[in-house]
Design a protein around this motif. Sequence first.
Motif, short mmCIF file in Angstrom:
data_model
loop_
_atom_site.label_atom_id
_atom_site.label_comp_id
_atom_site.label_asym_id
_atom_site.label_seq_id
_atom_site.Cartn_x
_atom_site.Cartn_y
_atom_site.Cartn_z
N GLN A 3 17.26 33.68 24.49
CA GLN A 3 19.42 33.50 25.44
C GLN A 3 19.93 34.30 25.39
O GLN A 3 19.83 35.16 24.65
CB GLN A 3 19.46 31.97 25.13
CG GLN A 3 19.42 30.78 25.15
CD GLN A 3 20.47 29.99 24.36
OE1 GLN A 3 20.69 29.94 23.72
NE2 GLN A 3 20.36 28.94 25.57
N GLN A 5 23.33 36.80 26.87
CA GLN A 5 24.66 36.90 27.46
C GLN A 5 25.24 38.16 27.48
O GLN A 5 25.55 39.39 26.48
CB GLN A 5 25.34 36.50 26.00
CG GLN A 5 26.80 36.24 27.13
CD GLN A 5 26.61 34.95 28.55
OE1 GLN A 5 26.39 33.87 28.60
NE2 GLN A 5 27.40 35.44 29.38
N SER A 7 27.74 41.43 28.65
CA SER A 7 28.86 41.38 28.53
C SER A 7 29.64 43.20 28.87
O SER A 7 28.65 43.67 28.85
CB SER A 7 30.51 40.96 27.44
OG SER A 7 30.03 41.69 26.15
N CYS A 22 24.96 42.82 25.45
CA CYS A 22 23.59 42.15 25.79
C CYS A 22 23.92 41.42 24.38
O CYS A 22 22.35 41.70 23.48
CB CYS A 22 22.23 42.05 26.41
SG CYS A 22 21.49 41.38 26.49
N GLY A 112 19.56 37.31 31.49
CA GLY A 112 20.59 36.95 31.89
C GLY A 112 21.40 36.87 32.84
O GLY A 112 20.57 36.81 33.96
N GLN A 113 22.77 36.27 32.76
CA GLN A 113 23.15 36.24 33.99
C GLN A 113 23.47 37.25 34.68
O GLN A 113 24.31 36.40 35.79
CB GLN A 113 24.64 34.66 33.62
CG GLN A 113 25.67 35.69 32.93
CD GLN A 113 25.46 36.26 31.92
OE1 GLN A 113 24.62 36.16 31.00
NE2 GLN A 113 26.78 37.57 32.14
#
Length: 121
Positions: A3, A5, A7, A22, A112-113
């Motif tokens: 996973q 994430q 920013s 990340c 990631g998103q």
Amino acid sequence: QVQLQESGGGSVQTGGSLTLSCVVSGYTVNKCLGWFRQAPGPGREEVAYIDRYGSPTYGNSVKGRFTISKDGAKNELKLQMNSLSPADTRMYYCAVDRLVLGYCVPNGRTWGQGTQVTVSS
């Protein structure tokens, strides 16, 4: 299960700097992971990547301006971006490939998103 994430995106003026982060879960190897950004057309282009040797590689348009690094203690992938220009305005994604028998295999890449970077003139 890996996973990711991201920013750190945001808005800056031309010539400014940003650092993307990340957080990586489920994958602790410092190889076969990197940063990509949405291309002007379909698909995503590679910005910076840590290859199967653990060495950084960079897209031609960011060489000398961007630096990729991996904080092993935090398991965090970073992208330091300097001398930003409006052409760098994109959605940025971190991604992890599978490491198979010493090779980076993008088939099954985990994304990631994304985090948006906007550079104004």
